[in-house]
Design a protein around this motif. Structure first.
Motif, PDB file in Angstrom:
ATOM      1  N   CYS A 227     131.458  27.451 -46.996  1.00  0.00           N
ATOM      2  CA  CYS A 227     132.197  27.932 -48.173  1.00  0.00           C
ATOM      3  C   CYS A 227     132.928  29.227 -47.861  1.00  0.00           C
ATOM      4  N   PRO A 228     134.258  29.200 -47.928  1.00  0.00           N
ATOM      5  CA  PRO A 228     134.999  30.381 -47.505  1.00  0.00           C
ATOM      6  C   PRO A 228     134.906  31.552 -48.472  1.00  0.00           C
ATOM      7  N   THR A 229     134.697  31.272 -49.737  1.00  0.00           N
ATOM      8  CA  THR A 229     134.756  32.364 -50.703  1.00  0.00           C
ATOM      9  C   THR A 229     133.378  32.817 -51.158  1.00  0.00           C
TER      10      THR A 229
ATOM     11  N   SER B 225     131.459  31.102 -52.813  1.00  0.00           N
ATOM     12  CA  SER B 225     131.137  30.518 -54.102  1.00  0.00           C
ATOM     13  C   SER B 225     129.720  29.968 -54.050  1.00  0.00           C
ATOM     14  N   ILE B 226     129.342  29.469 -52.892  1.00  0.00           N
ATOM     15  CA  ILE B 226     127.968  28.993 -52.696  1.00  0.00           C
ATOM     16  C   ILE B 226     127.191  30.084 -51.978  1.00  0.00           C
TER      17      ILE B 226
ATOM     18  N   VAL C  99     132.632  18.477 -55.665  1.00  0.00           N
ATOM     19  CA  VAL C  99     133.441  19.498 -56.312  1.00  0.00           C
ATOM     20  C   VAL C  99     134.192  18.874 -57.488  1.00  0.00           C
TER      21      VAL C  99
ATOM     22  N   CYS D 183     135.308  29.657 -56.837  1.00  0.00           N
ATOM     23  CA  CYS D 183     135.511  28.423 -56.067  1.00  0.00           C
ATOM     24  C   CYS D 183     137.007  28.106 -56.003  1.00  0.00           C
ATOM     25  N   ILE D 184     137.473  27.795 -54.806  1.00  0.00           N
ATOM     26  CA  ILE D 184     138.889  27.453 -54.659  1.00  0.00           C
ATOM     27  C   ILE D 184     139.081  25.951 -54.467  1.00  0.00           C
ATOM     28  N   GLY D 185     138.030  25.198 -54.660  1.00  0.00           N
ATOM     29  CA  GLY D 185     138.179  23.740 -54.629  1.00  0.00           C
ATOM     30  C   GLY D 185     138.568  23.188 -53.275  1.00  0.00           C
ATOM     31  N   CYS D 186     138.199  23.867 -52.217  1.00  0.00           N
ATOM     32  CA  CYS D 186     138.643  23.417 -50.896  1.00  0.00           C
ATOM     33  C   CYS D 186     137.824  22.241 -50.383  1.00  0.00           C
ATOM     34  N   LYS D 187     136.676  21.988 -50.987  1.00  0.00           N
ATOM     35  CA  LYS D 187     135.809  20.863 -50.622  1.00  0.00           C
ATOM     36  C   LYS D 187     135.201  21.005 -49.230  1.00  0.00           C
ATOM     37  N   ALA D 188     135.294  22.180 -48.660  1.00  0.00           N
ATOM     38  CA  ALA D 188     134.668  22.375 -47.350  1.00  0.00           C
ATOM     39  C   ALA D 188     133.175  22.094 -47.445  1.00  0.00           C
ATOM     40  N   CYS D 189     132.587  22.420 -48.597  1.00  0.00           N
ATOM     41  CA  CYS D 189     131.155  22.183 -48.776  1.00  0.00           C
ATOM     42  C   CYS D 189     130.843  20.696 -48.719  1.00  0.00           C
TER      43      CYS D 189
ATOM     44  N   SER E  37     131.411  23.368 -57.556  1.00  0.00           N
ATOM     45  CA  SER E  37     130.708  22.554 -56.559  1.00  0.00           C
ATOM     46  C   SER E  37     129.287  22.301 -57.026  1.00  0.00           C
TER      47      SER E  37
HETATM   48  S1  SF4 Z   1     133.425  25.295 -50.080  1.00  0.00           S
HETATM   49 FE1  SF4 Z   1     133.154  26.866 -51.649  1.00  0.00          FE
HETATM   50  S2  SF4 Z   1     135.208  27.297 -52.389  1.00  0.00           S
HETATM   51 FE2  SF4 Z   1     135.317  25.375 -51.270  1.00  0.00          FE
HETATM   52  S3  SF4 Z   1     135.030  23.807 -52.839  1.00  0.00           S
HETATM   53 FE3  SF4 Z   1     133.023  24.234 -51.986  1.00  0.00          FE
HETATM   54  S4  SF4 Z   1     132.191  25.801 -53.331  1.00  0.00           S
HETATM   55 FE4  SF4 Z   1     134.359  25.745 -53.731  1.00  0.00          FE
END
Ligand code: SF4
Ligand SMILES: Nc1nc2c(c(=O)[nH]1)N[C@H]1C(S)=C(S)[C@@H](COP(=O)(O)OP(=O)(O)OC[C@H]3O[C@@H](n4cnc5c(=O)[nH]c(N)nc54)[C@H](O)[C@@H]3O)O[C@H]1N2
Ligand SMILES: Nc1nc2c(c(=O)[nH]1)N[C@H]1C(S)=C(S)[C@@H](COP(=O)(O)OP(=O)(O)OC[C@H]3O[C@@H](n4cnc5c(=O)[nH]c(N)nc54)[C@H](O)[C@@H]3O)O[C@H]1N2
Ligand code: SF4
Ligand code: SF4
Ligand code: SF4
Ligand code: SF4
Ligand SMILES: [Mo]
Lengths: 320, 872, 347
Positions: free
Chosen positions: A214-216, A218-219, A83, A41-47, A133
């Motif tokens: 989620c770009p990476t 992580s989800i 997040v 997770c890169i903490g981008c909060k896109a989720c 997240s």
């Molecule tokens: S979108 Fe993915 S990478 Fe970004 S904060 Fe949420 S879980 Fe982390």
């Protein structure tokens, strides 16, 4: 008036978890869920944002909390993905916090930092910034669903747990019942809200909004058994690479909620992220509670009887 | 990168999953650091020392990729005897004119070669008019070579043994020998062991079998010596053989969604589409003279005439004929630098009277916010097209200067128009990304209310203006014919091809028609498929030569979306990349001089002798049939003059430039200088700052003293400004949105626990940050992610300031840019907002006139005058 | 992150299994300085883990109940009062104590009415209560409670109406008996209602809570009886209250002892004070009742004290739940202990 299913069975006794089957769906799709791998997770909060956009959730307050970059604080009626940000400085050598008490962690309490003394250069430890997240766990044995008196919370054919807002009467029972503090009542309309695991998307073959954003990856969204397998492999990979802290959370069907439909790979103790270390569905103890209620109620009857009988004998001064 | 390019960062994670090591160089511990294998904090503004240190390591320990260096770089080229290095001149290069703070770079050239720095030097009078060409230089010719290099012609001398004392390799070696690990530690605050670790990582991961990529963005550009940061990385990558090969390169992560597109088809004052320089106001310069001065004999710039004439044909159509030089005279002319910062001063001195802000919020986003606002207050009219009432549209009623009483609304004569703009989801068009990839998006929803696209606005504005210019009554009323030149003067506007078909209920011009015009057509109107087809005789038209082919076969190639799984890893059928849909530029360098890949692991294209063609998943760099052993005819020009090993096809000598004989205005080699404002002196040389940095001459706002100069101690902290994932630039696209505003609800500064204690600052309390320009307030975030570092034997604190805030919207705060100054990189005119010096104190800032008083007190204490910081 | 618009259930994401960042993996395998980063595996570990814990910025792990204290603690009290009063009323009926019977029955109906008001107030709209009767869910004490109330309410009301008006005595008697049969459940189910949550101080106390609640209900009903009955008839009320108070006090003691750290909120702070007040009031009320049994005034006073004691106890318990929900340590520590126990057992 209908009787809903999902009886408060003993989860531990039932490792082959098929919540939708248990709930009376005969021919249902595989149980779907999330594997949230916080190690990427890169903490981008896109989720968080994608969830709000898709579900048209109202804004949840504009407070600077000082909790690292987390200004939404936690899951709630108007935050269904959240997040968490944890800043830590960990010792380079010494007791392994992963295996013993979480107390060994040198958690950075930013609220205290300003007051701390200058350790000077060469402070021990490396800094790490954990991001994770969080979401509703879609428990196999979901307390919220169990206790909901209206049937508003129901089990979907995907094995997820969803609130029907047109039925929810705002009794608020689900709120303290959830062992993870997920579901909450919205102050304005009094009804309870939480993640639907995008029931309105997955039925149409779409990924949930948060996972798609989620770009990476992580989800990760998918059939739960596949996710569990993948997650186990991931932990092995991480352990082999020396990331001893990696552990799964909520992936075990033998845990107190019968395994979570949305489970996690964490890099520290669950409570570091605000998660309960060993949650148990409260209704596991409900049969015992009912037994005791029955005994107590009987006791009350008995006590009254005794009081009335003995009372008559002892104070026969009254008369008609 | 995780912070500002989170979507792109997925590929970093993918690379990590395949074993890549990620090193993050940043003063702060960010979301990127959190995922990196190694985070290396350093003093803001010190990267040239750091990168120079790695270059030195590579040269000293002989870690460079010898065959690559010999074949594809100018390492062997011998430099003119006239050249004197910073080594010789205590920090400056030969050719410096101290008075105008600019270089004459004739002495930098290759021996035996006239490097034609395309500036139209032949016009002597022009030279005089423009302060010995200083203003020409200020007009940033360097940028005109965004897709190539400056011209060079003649017979270059080389020494393939690399031992000649004046060969580039030896010059390089001497130049970087000062950048020892000790020096890196002293300047950057990077411990020697950590530095060595990075050196080893980079070199171990470069060579035949492996490649290393450098990724940068504005942490490297926003300095008074920013371009030279990237030059240093280029040198390193060229030495290590990491250019033109898969997994290599220097990746500039661009900013706004199509900022790459708006450099290719520029919204910049100094270039025309496709990086053709904007002509200068030379006397009697016609098309031929311009091409001769600006073009090159060899390489793809040798065809500049075809590109330019086709452009003129696209713009003026039938009106552009061979007889009238294809309307070359219609092009506007430069008289100097007209960057955004000069424009502010043109506003203040009354020469700039009207201003369009289409998608910009300078009151918050540009350095020295006060000057920005005062400039706008001096305008006659201002047009703002935006989604919300951004600060640049409302400064006249609620700006900081209204609060301090410096401006009074009733005194401001500027007429401000606010027009609602359509957002990117409300219109079709293409985005060009960091990878030069054009991706088409179709409109998703209709814009609300009166909101319209910028295309609609400009198109309509043009139509209205042309209607008026054609209306005799109007001409008469406005006295347009009074000067006797009459309509002649307006021909450039009246002759424009301005006839796009419209679509939809709002009469929006069809964006695809614009794309087709950019792509270009042959005489019979057939869409062209490659810039190789462009002619200089007026038989082709093309709005931007590097985009030629994006509409090949009349198909919108940018709209291709073949899934990754259905094609190979280069994915040529996803979108379209300029030039020629090539995904890795300079890919000839992925193979050895004989045309064999350097290694199978890193293979991209190879020469197939049997077929007589280059083959591979990517589009080869030059004509596919040019064999590796091709030697050009002595009199060949243009692309034909490129030999089979001249991999760097846009460069006049076909080589990667370790040493830049021309093209940069502040030196042929990078040198570490301290930022304009810094608590430190330059330990390398007596020269403290970039001698060629650009200072706006008329800037009314003062600079601070630096280094050991008295008064510098008043501003003892280094501050850097940056972005948060949760907000976008000056905030117009995020501070008004509840879903984003709630994620970062307020302006804050990030400081270390040590600084918090040193200055009595409380977590979540208020701090006032002071520079010579302004004092702003911010909530305090105390975090260990900010760590003091030891540089120059001194412990220094760095303060982090996200720059997204202003006073409007739902997430509000002071603007970090009010602190910043207008000292610029001389090549790009980019403001130095990544390394500033400041003071910080607890509590909120004073209000009203007391704020200016506080500032005055600071300036007095630091002994600041108008001359401070302006010395060379 | 979508690969196109379709989901890809199960399809392994391509190459996304990157390792985490800087300090997560402790070694940098490429590094010459590896030794510096290697940590002693299997080295010393603290033998006795300190009773400390980590939390996320001190934030609660679970959500505190959203119920309004006045409404819901009030409901707990009133429901108990009603249920136990119905039993007492029936007993009084059967043993020929009309004033006590009438008072208890009317009291039960009245308390029930107030309880309904409290419930509806907490829901916001009366119509929302009807949703409770959509389903029958044994897994939800609130559903069970709703049905109980649905059954008990009319009985208690009927019993009271008949006893006041004298109409339909037969039906009145049946109603009285019915209310007496369901009343104890009404008084006791609320224990399950609050225990069946994740609120540590409530859930962990589920063993004792039904006894605390019926005890408290009996105390209250007894108190009410003392308040309303003529002195010669108030013997059962006194006995009922005494039994109730004794049960409650014992159960609370047991509860606190068993709960350990989670029991803290029952002893400290406002909740602790309320519970101590409850003890004092009940004891005082009881003493007073026993001593002043013949005096109408003293009886009434003691009745009021018992009622107040019962109410204080409910409010105290409610408050203790909130405190235990708000402080993450009450959630985390017991769970940690449990895990440690399990791990120990497994070893
Ligand atoms: S979108 Fe993915 S990478 Fe970004 S904060 Fe949420 S879980 Fe982390
Ligand atoms: N979420 C989000 N994404 C964005 C934008 C946004 O506003 N928000 N803006 C877009 C735009 S317009 C652009 S230009 C890009 C910019 O993208 P980035 O360049 O990544 O953005 P910044 O945060 O300004 O700066 C990057 C980092 O440079 C560091 N830095 C500061 N000084 C120095 C230095 O001297 N040396 C080194 N090595 N690092 C330094 C800062 O601490 C910061 O972490 O992002 C684009 N993407
Ligand atoms: N201190 C400091 N200053 C910096 C930087 C830094 O790192 N530090 N970074 C610099 C950089 S790299 C950049 S790019 C600038 C950005 O600075 P600006 O460009 O001034 O700031 P933005 O907020 O991006 O302004 C764009 C505006 O365009 C509007 N907009 C969006 N789409 C459209 C559209 O389609 N049409 C129209 N008409 N309007 C639209 C948005 O609402 C927004 O208000 O800031 C620069 N300034
Ligand atoms: S996590 Fe909580 S809200 Fe989600 S299903 Fe489980 S009990 Fe219900
Ligand atoms: S608040 Fe709504 S969803 Fe929650 S338990 Fe009550 S009725 Fe069910
Ligand atoms: S699954 Fe849907 S509702 Fe649940 S958190 Fe993700 S986006 Fe929100
Ligand atoms: S905002 Fe757009 S350009 Fe920026 S990271 Fe997100 S998807 Fe990429
Ligand atoms: Mo930018």
């Amino acid at each position: 008036m209908t009787a809903t299913a999902d009886p408060a069975a003993d989860p531990a006794a039932d490792p082959a978890v098929d919540p939708s089957g248990e709930s009376g769906y005969s021919d249902h799709p595989p149980r779907m869920g999330f594997f949230t791998d916080t190690s990427v997770c890169i903490g981008c909060k896109a989720c968080e944002v994608a969830c709000k956009e898709w579900n048209a959730i109202p804004e949840d307050g504009l407070d600077l909390t000082g909790m690292s970059y987390d200004n939404t604080v936690g899951l709630g009626a108007s935050t269904w993905r959240h997040v968490a940000f944890v800043e830590q400085r960990r010792p380079l050598a010494g007791p392994d916090p992963g295996a013993s008490s979480a107390a060994a962690d040198l958690d950075v309490d930013v609220l205290e930092l300003a007051a701390q003394a200058d350790e000077g250069p060469g402070r021990p430890g490396e800094l790490r910034w954990l991001m994770s997240s969080d979401v509703c766990k879609h428990c196999t044995h979901a307390a919220c669903l169990d206790v909901c008196p209206t049937g508003s919370l129901f089990r979907t054919e995907f094995g997820t747990v969803v609130v029907q807002e047109d039925i929810c009467n705002g009794c608020g029972y689900c709120v303290p019942a959830c062992p993870y503090g997920v579901i909450d009542r919205r102050a304005d309309d009094g009804r309870a809200w939480k993640c639907t695991l995008c029931y309105d998307r997955i039925g149409d073959g779409l990924e949930p909004a948060c996972a798609q954003a989620c770009p990476t990856d992580s989800i990760q969204f998918g059939p739960l058994d596949e996710l569990r397998e993948r997650a186990a492999g991931r932990v092995r990979t991480l352990h082999a690479a020396g990331v001893d802290d990696a552990r799964l959370y909520g992936a075990d069907p033998g845990d107190g909620v019968g395994g979570a439909g949305a489970f996690f790979l964490l890099l520290d103790e669950p409570e570091v992220y605000g998660l309960p270390p060993d949650p148990v569905v409260t209704t596991r103890d409900l049969p015992a509670m009912w037994r005791r209620v029955a005994v107590a109620a009987a006791g009350l009857l008995g006590a009254a009887a005794v009081a009335c009988m003995t009372g008559r004998n002892g104070t026969g001064t009254g008369g008609r | 990168m995780a912070e500002c390019h989170p979507v792109g960062f997925q590929w970093v994670m993918a690379a990590k999953a395949r074993g890549a090591k990620v090193v993050h160089i940043d003063p702060r511990f960010t979301r990127t650091s959190a995922l990196a294998d190694l985070h290396v904090p350093l003093l803001a503004g010190s990267d040239i020392a750091f990168l120079g240190g790695i270059v030195n390591y590579v040269l000293q320990e002989e870690k460079y990729f010898k065959e690559y260096v010999l074949a594809y770089t100018n390492a062997a080229t011998i430099i003119s005897e006239d050249f004197q290095d910073t080594e010789d001149l205590d920090g400056v290069f030969s050719g410096l004119d101290e008075r105008y703070r600019h270089y004459d770079f004739h002495s930098w050239r290759y021996e035996g070669m006239d490097v034609s720095q395309p500036t139209g030097e032949q016009d002597q009078e022009y030279e005089e008019r423009t302060r010995r060409g200083a203003s020409t230089r200020e007009a940033a010719r360097g940028e005109a070579h965004g897709s190539g290099g400056a011209g060079a012609s003649g017979d270059l001398r080389t020494d393939d043994t690399l031992r000649h004392p004046r060969c580039v390799f030896q010059v390089l070696k001497r130049h970087f020998s000062r950048y020892t690990p000790e020096m890196v530690e002293r300047i950057c605050g990077i411990p020697r062991e950590t530095f060595r670790e990075v050196c080893e990582l980079v070199t171990a991961n470069s060579g035949r079998e492996r490649t290393t990529a450098f990724v940068y963005s504005v942490g490297w550009t926003q300095h008074t010596i920013g371009v030279q940061y990237i030059r240093t990385a280029s040198i390193l990558q060229a030495l290590l053989g990491n250019i033109g090969r898969p997994g290599g390169g220097i990746l500039a992560l661009r900013g706004h969604a199509s900022i790459q597109g708006s450099t290719d088809i520029p919204t910049l004052f100094n270039i025309l589409p496709g990086y053709i320089p904007m002509p200068h106001a030379h006397q009697n310069q016609d098309l031929d003279a311009f091409i001769k001065a600006e073009g090159a004999d060899k390489g793809y710039w040798g065809n500049m005439r075809s590109y330019l004439v086709s452009l003129l044909k696209a713009w003026w159509g039938e009106a552009a004929t061979a007889d009238n030089d294809f309307c070359f005279d219609y092009l506007p002319r430069l008289t100097g630098s007209h960057s955004t910062y000069e424009t502010v001063h043109a506003q203040l001195d009354g020469t700039c009277k009207g201003y369009f802000l289409l998608g910009e919020n300078p009151a918050v986003g540009s350095a020295n916010g006060r000057q920005q606002r005062l400039g706008m207050a001096a305008l006659d009219w201002l047009v703002v097209r935006d989604f919300s009432l951004i600060e640049s549209a409302t400064w006249w009623q609620d700006g900081p200067e209204i609060e301090t009483g410096e401006l009074r609304t009733e005194d401001i004569a500027t007429e401000v128009f606010f027009l609602p703009a359509a957002a990117h989801t409300e219109k079709s068009g293409s985005f060009t990304n960091t990878q030069r990839l054009l991706q088409w998006r179709t409109q998703a929803v209709e814009p609300p209310g009166d909101a319209r696209s910028d295309l609609w606005f400009i198109h309509r504005l043009g139509r209205l203006i042309r209607d008026k210019l054609r209306d005799p009554g109007y001409r008469d009323r406005m006295g347009l014919d009074a000067d006797g030149r009459g309509a002649e003067r307006d021909r450039p506007v009246l002759d424009l091809t301005w006839d796009y078909p419209t679509v939809g209920d709002n009469g929006e011009p069809d964006a695809e028609a614009v794309l087709a015009e950019i792509n270009g057509r042959s005489a019979d109107g057939t869409p062209l498929s490659s810039y190789e087809q462009l002619n200089g005789d007026g038989s082709t038209s093309c709005g931007c030569w590097i985009y030629c082919g994006v509409y090949a076969d009349g198909v919108n190639q940018a709209d291709r979306r073949k899934p990754a799984a259905e094609q190979d890893w280069v994915a040529l059928e996803w979108g379209w990349a300029w030039p020629a849909n090539r995904r890795i530029i300079y890919n000839r360098a992925s193979a050895d001089p004989d045309g064999r890949p350097w290694s199978e692991r890193k293979a991209l294209i190879r020469w197939d002798a049997a077929q007589g063609t280059w083959v591979g998943p990517d589009v080869p760099d030059f004509k596919a049939t040019k064999p590796p052993d091709f030697r050009p005819e002595p009199d060949a020009t243009g692309p034909d003059a490129l030999g089979g090993t001249d991999a760097f096809i846009m460069q006049a000598d076909g080589k990667a430039w370790l040493y830049a004989p021309a093209g940069l205005v502040d030196g042929p080699l990078p040198t570490h200088y301290e930022p304009q404002e810094s608590p430190f002196d330059n330990p390398l040389y007596g020269q403290r700052r970039n001698p060629a940095r650009q200072l706006i001459p008329e800037d009314k706002e003062p600079f601070q003293p630096s280094g050991e100069a008295p008064g510098a101690e008043v501003f003892p902290y280094v501050t850097t400004t940056y972005r948060l994932t949760e907000h976008h630039t000056a905030g117009g696209m995020s501070r008004w949105l509840p879903y984003l505003a709630e994620l970062q609800p307020e302006f804050f500064c990030e400081i270390s626990p040590e600084l918090a204690r040193e200055r009595g600052l409380d977590h979540l309390g208020w701090a006032t940050i002071v520079s010579a320009r302004a004092a702003i307030e911010a909530r305090v975030l105390v975090t260990e992610r900010m760590t003091p570092i030891t540089v120059h034997g001194r412990r220094v604190h760095q303060i982090g300031l996200p720059y997204h805030w202003g006073r409007n919207g739902i997430s509000v705060g002071d603007s970090a840019n009010d602190l910043a100054h207008m000292a610029l990189d001389p090549n790009t005119h980019i403001q130095e907002v990544k390394a500033l010096a400041c003071d910080i104190r607890p509590g909120r800032r004073p209000r009203g006139p007391a704020l200016r008083e506080l500032l005055d007190a600071y300036r007095r204490r630091a002994g600041i005058t108008y001359e401070t910081g302006r010395e060379m | 992150m979508g690969m196109g618009e379709t989901d890809r259930p199960g399809g392994a994401p391509p190459d996304r299994d990157a390792l985490p960042g800087v300090a997560a993996g402790r070694d940098r395998p490429w590094s010459r300085h590896r030794a510096r980063h290697r940590r002693g595996r299997g080295g010393e570990r603290p033998m006795v883990p300190k009773a400390e814990f980590t939390s996320y910025y001190g934030r609660p792990v679970i959500k505190r109940p959203v119920w309004n204290s006045l409404d819901i603690a009030g409901y707990l009290f009133l429901g108990g009062l009603a249920g136990a009063s119905s039993v007492l009323g029936a007993g009084a009926d059967l043993t020929g104590r009309p004033t006590l019977a009438r008072g208890a029955k009317v009291g039960a109906a009245g308390a029930l009415g107030l309880a309904a008001v409290a419930l509806v107030h907490d829901l916001g709209r009366p119509a929302r209560f009807l949703n409770m009767l959509r389903v029958v869910k044994p897994s939800s004490p609130m559903s069970v409670g709703s049905w109980l109330l649905a059954a008990y309410g009319p009985l208690a009301a009927g019993a009271a109406a008949s006893s006041v008006t004298g109409w339909l005595p037969r039906a009145g008697r049946l109603a009285t008996l019915g209310a007496a049969a369901t009343g104890p459940l009404v008084a006791a189910y609320t224990a399950a209602l609050i225990s069946d949550t994740a609120v540590p101080a409530w859930h962990e106390a589920y063993r004792e809570m039904p006894f605390v609640f019926v005890g408290s209900a009996a105390t209250a009903a007894g108190g009410l009886g003392l308040l309303v009955a003529r002195a010669p008839e108030n013997g059962p009320a006194c006995g009922f209250a005494a039994a109730g108070a004794a049960t409650e006090l014992t159960a609370v003691r047991l509860l606190k002892r068993r709960l350990g750290v989670v029991g803290e909120p029952y002893e400290t702070g406002r909740s602790g004070r309320l519970l101590r007040a409850a003890e004092t009031l009940s004891a005082a009320g009881l003493g007073c009742a026993l001593l002043g049994r013949r005096s109408r005034a003293l009886s009434a006073l003691s009745g009021a004290a018992l009622l107040a004691g019962s109410a204080a106890s409910r409010f105290g318990i409610f408050e203790a739940g909130l405190v235990s929900a708000d402080d993450p340590k009450y959630t985390v520590l017991p769970q940690r202990d449990r895990l440690r126990g399990a791990a120990g057992a497994a070893r």
